[in-house]
Enzyme design. Sequence first.
Site, short mmCIF file in Angstrom:
data_model
loop_
_atom_site.label_atom_id
_atom_site.label_comp_id
_atom_site.label_asym_id
_atom_site.label_seq_id
_atom_site.Cartn_x
_atom_site.Cartn_y
_atom_site.Cartn_z
N ASP A 1 34.16 41.13 31.88
CA ASP A 1 35.27 41.87 32.48
C ASP A 1 35.87 41.10 33.64
O ASP A 1 37.09 41.02 33.80
CB ASP A 1 34.80 43.25 32.98
CG ASP A 1 34.85 44.28 31.86
OD1 ASP A 1 35.41 43.94 30.80
OD2 ASP A 1 34.32 45.39 32.07
N GLU B 1 37.56 43.14 42.39
CA GLU B 1 37.51 43.98 41.20
C GLU B 1 36.62 45.20 41.46
O GLU B 1 35.48 45.07 41.89
CB GLU B 1 36.92 43.14 40.06
CG GLU B 1 36.52 43.91 38.84
CD GLU B 1 35.52 43.12 37.99
OE1 GLU B 1 35.19 43.60 36.90
OE2 GLU B 1 35.08 42.04 38.44
N ASP C 1 30.91 38.51 35.02
CA ASP C 1 30.70 38.96 33.64
C ASP C 1 32.01 38.86 32.87
O ASP C 1 33.00 38.33 33.39
CB ASP C 1 30.14 40.40 33.61
CG ASP C 1 31.06 41.37 34.30
OD1 ASP C 1 30.67 42.54 34.47
OD2 ASP C 1 32.20 40.98 34.67
#
Length: 639
Positions: free
Chosen positions: A508, A431, A506
């Site tokens: 996200d 990511e 987290d």
Amino acid sequence: MPKEKDTGSSYSAKDIFILEGLDPVRKRPGMYIGSTGLEGLHHLIWEIVDNSIDEAMAGYAKIITVELLDKTTVKVTDDGRGIPVDPHPQTKKSALETIMTVLHAGGKFGGGGYKVSGGLHGVGASVVNALSTDLHVEVKRDGGLYVQDYKIGKPQGQVKKIGKAEGTGTSTTFSPDPSIFNEIDFDRKKILERMRQQAYLTKGIKMIFIDRRDETPFYYCFNFSGGIKTFVEYLNEGGEPLVQSEIFYVNRDTDAGGIEAAFAYTEDIEVKEMGFANNIYTVDGGMHITGLRTALTRTLNDYSRQNNYIKESDDNLTGDDVREGFVGVVSVKLSEPQFEGQTKAKLGNPEIKSAVDTTISSAFKEFLEKHPADAKKIIEKCLLAAKARKAAKAAKETVLRKGVLEGLTLPGKLADCQTKKMEDAELYIVEGDSAGGSAKQGRDRKYQAILPLRGKILNVEKAQIHKMLANNEVRSLIVALGTAISAEFDITKLRYGKIIIMTDADVDGAHIRILLLTLFYRHFQKLLDNGNVFIAEPPLYKVQSGKTIRYAYSEQEKDDIVKLMSGNPSLQRYKGLGEMNPDQLWETTMNPETRTLRVVNVEDAQEADKMFDMLMGSEVEPRKRFITVHAQSVKNLDI
Ligand code: 0RA
């Protein structure tokens, strides 16, 4: 009430309005009859026949005869009340002469006349008169036989009573002017087709056709006691059998006008749907057709749900689903029809839409309840249509998918590995760009490939694969995997033995992980079954004392390490993968000797799929709850 009968006393010559003389008709015939070709030529017949039909709709005429006397002469006869012959107050001429010589003069204009007529199509007998070299009219009325003759619209004398007569009626004999029309060649088939239609639409009427152009005359008689119900049978003649045992029929007077409809479902998939307004075929549909379609869709959906043919969670039948195999006619009668569009063949009256909808909805609901076996067959047919529609859509999507993926080269942002051996190769899905950068530098490029996913790939609809494929990140991933998707899926083309999802700890990161797991669950289940998919577990803390560095992967582990390390070790909480330098990332998360990988099984992915619904679905409450719960475990909330 559209079918009001006028009483003899309330209607008289004074009701006939005078608008203009006949010169404009000969100057611009196209304006009045559409063209001077064969269509226009036949229009003359319809003008005269329509007047007789009006008389039939008013409840008087029962038999209408169209005769081709020779190649150029037509005679139309009806047994209605006969056109009035008394003097008109304005012209002092007979009403008959007024109707025949004054444009727009007729019972349709002004207050007391017919409530129902063809509107524009009924421009009147005067137009026919103006465009005919010879016209002869006979009226049987009040026991007398009255006649008048015209040449190109001009009376050749007064209306004369030439004898006695039994019964009542009107007959008009005319020869279209060859200097106006391109050719005079009446088409038997065309005339028959139109007469047939009119015979269906006007219940109880008898339409007779006689063609005397050949030596042996040709006769045809249309007489349909079943009205438009018979029309439906005719429309389906030679076609597939009906699905239902009985044809639906309704006939009601409403404030907006008279509404008559008949229809049935056949085994066919073709739709045959005809709309009429005041007996005029509306090729381009209009408000009555819209009303019919709305009624069908709603009534069948309501009934299907009430009787459990469609479950609560299932989709409604669409308009197309309920139209497949439909054969039907809707015929409306209005006092002021508005014909719209280029060809004036579309009904514009808005009030008739809901009137048709309401009328058909209530009658069709009753029909379905009264004939549950028919209802079952109709609905099964609609459900089959829905199934076929969905299958066709899925097939289309497969093609789309193929097209979308075809010819695509490996995405530019993929940092591929050197080995081509699937068993050795690993794909890290990372990511964000900064983590992607660290991973690219820290990896062992011999067998580790890095695919950074950027931005929000969150708003993806899992059900709609073409929308999913519109997402660049998702597409890159599928191309990188090499297996293609869905119908095209081929596991032998898989490029990496291990597919490792590496996201931040987290919210996200959780979102992206859930999305990816959902994608695998829905479209790459084989990879889950094979154990090809993993989640990387990056450490939460770095614990350092002097030169000694340890990594903690949970709160518990951190506490244990801190206790073990004497003195005061420094603590660093990793907010994201991007905070680690390439060496740290290698050591903690990517090095096969030291990393922790969690294999994803189908159940995990299934769980993620459920979670996806909660996160992306329309229900706000569960999403709030999820975020609140997870906000506690993930202290670093950056949403
Ligand atoms: C106006 C008034 C009445 C009849 C007609 C028109 C009439 C017109 C045509 C055209 C072809 N056939 C027709 N038949 C009747 C009736 C007036 C009355 O009797 O009260």
